[in-house]
Write an enzyme that holds these catalytic residues in place. Structure first.
Site, mmCIF file in Angstrom:
data_model
loop_
_atom_site.group_PDB
_atom_site.id
_atom_site.type_symbol
_atom_site.label_atom_id
_atom_site.label_comp_id
_atom_site.label_asym_id
_atom_site.label_seq_id
_atom_site.Cartn_x
_atom_site.Cartn_y
_atom_site.Cartn_z
ATOM 1 N N GLY A 1 0.812 -1.213 0.000
ATOM 2 C CA GLY A 1 0.000 0.000 0.000
ATOM 3 C C GLY A 1 0.844 1.261 0.000
ATOM 4 O O GLY A 1 0.558 2.224 -0.732
ATOM 5 N N VAL B 1 -6.308 -13.206 -4.841
ATOM 6 C CA VAL B 1 -7.032 -12.101 -5.471
ATOM 7 C C VAL B 1 -8.293 -12.560 -6.192
ATOM 8 O O VAL B 1 -9.308 -11.850 -6.197
ATOM 9 C CB VAL B 1 -6.101 -11.306 -6.397
ATOM 10 C CG1 VAL B 1 -5.673 -12.133 -7.597
ATOM 11 C CG2 VAL B 1 -6.734 -10.002 -6.823
ATOM 12 N N HIS C 1 -4.233 -16.116 -10.584
ATOM 13 C CA HIS C 1 -2.982 -15.487 -10.143
ATOM 14 C C HIS C 1 -2.351 -16.461 -9.169
ATOM 15 O O HIS C 1 -2.497 -16.371 -7.951
ATOM 16 C CB HIS C 1 -3.267 -14.149 -9.473
ATOM 17 C CG HIS C 1 -2.027 -13.476 -8.940
ATOM 18 N ND1 HIS C 1 -0.879 -13.330 -9.673
ATOM 19 C CD2 HIS C 1 -1.761 -12.925 -7.723
ATOM 20 C CE1 HIS C 1 0.040 -12.703 -8.959
ATOM 21 N NE2 HIS C 1 -0.476 -12.470 -7.767
ATOM 22 N N THR D 1 6.637 -8.484 -1.671
ATOM 23 C CA THR D 1 6.825 -7.912 -3.004
ATOM 24 C C THR D 1 6.133 -6.555 -3.015
ATOM 25 O O THR D 1 5.091 -6.391 -2.390
ATOM 26 C CB THR D 1 6.218 -8.797 -4.103
ATOM 27 O OG1 THR D 1 4.795 -8.876 -3.924
ATOM 28 C CG2 THR D 1 6.800 -10.201 -4.057
#
Length: 305
Positions: free
Chosen positions: A12, A121, A174, A219
């Site tokens: 974020g 996700v 993903h 990441t």
């Protein structure tokens, strides 16, 4: 344009920094469960504005106080434990988190387009679509966009061609059940072959995120840059094509599912689902990824085995 980033961890915070550098809004809100961290990031970013081309309002907030956003970027996540081998390890914790966090966010930001970064996700994008009661075009997960970018970079080293000139997509989950679409992969109108070397490169891509995660604990750079490509397409109504995780009633014969497919993105969100012609190898891979993702959705959201 008001962009609110929900979750101020490594991802974020990096997305927020990239948004400021690229000048993608005039009002940026950083919100997290750790409000003190959000305040610190907002103040730090505020100090960068004299070096940026575009002024903007930057503020922090508690998650429940975020209101009237044009775009919500969701990076909030349960914590992983040690070395992670599957994004599904975050599944139960993040489904629980989203069930609590998303209803008030959606109520307070009824016109927002929602971009989900948290993992897994595909499951979380499906869940958010269920919770929101909004058109699925306004809820998208970052999905295989970053995987496709990694694929282009690695292929570019092999082909000696700039990655932006390679037209290659990875679709599906993903995760380990994603698949490359070689039948529609080109460089300057020349086909990129499905050969053993290119398959080896694809196998590197499937584990690339974990390589980074296990080396430094998270990441952030690639995923933040990929997210900004989505935000840019929305903010400037660019009508860009990209693979994103989105709920669909039907796509290529698959029904009621949510994973990365090629879409067109503009100011209203996902404008169009593209329909590439897949070969038999890709159709088989599509059916496999669809089945496994639906199993994860049923297990994590609906408590079905």
């Amino acid at each position: 344009m008001k962009i609110s980033i929900i979750g101020v961890g490594n991802v974020g915070s990096t997305i927020a920094y990239a948004v400021v550098l690229k000048g993608l809004c005039n009002h940026l809100v950083l919100a997290g469960r750790n409000v003190t961290k959000a305040q610190g990031d907002a103040l730090d970013l505020l100090h960068t504005l004299s070096f940026c081309e575009r002024p903007m309002t930057i503020e922090s907030s508690a998650i429940e106080e975020v209101r009237d956003s044009d775009i919500l970027v969701i990076t909030a996540s349960a914590k992983g434990r040690g070395k992670m081998t599957s994004r599904m390890e975050l599944g139960a914790g993040n489904v629980k988190l989203f069930k609590k966090m998303m209803p008030p966010l959606i109520q307070n930001n009824p016109a927002a387009i929602i971009v989900i970064i948290s993992n897994p996700v595909d499951v979380l994008t499906y869940l958010t679509t269920q919770i929101a009661g909004l058109p699925s075009s306004r809820i998208m997960g970052i999905g295989t966009l970053v995987d496709s970018a990694r694929f282009r970079v690695l292929l570019s080293h092999e082909e000696k061609i700039h990655p932006d000139d390679l037209r290659t997509y990875i679709l599906g989950e993903h995760g380990p059940n994603q698949f490359p679409v070689f039948s529609n992969a080109f460089a300057g109108s020349e086909r990129i072959d499905d050969n053993p070397e290119h398959r080896r490169i694809f196998e590197e891509v499937t584990k690339a995120g974990f390589d980074v995660y296990n080396l430094k604990g998270y990441t952030n750079f690639a995923i933040a840059t990929a997210t900004c490509e989505v935000l840019k397409a929305i903010v400037f109504d660019d009508h860009r094509t990209m693979p994103l995780s989105i709920y669909f009633r039907e796509w290529q014969g698959i029904e009621d599912n949510c994973f990365s497919i090629p879409v067109v993105v503009g100011r209203t969100g996902v404008i169009r689902h593209l329909q590439p012609k897949l070969n038999q190898v890709e159709k088989t891979a599509l059916e496999k990824t669809a089945k496994l993702i639906k199993q994860n959705i049923n297990r994590l959201i609906h408590n079905k085995k």
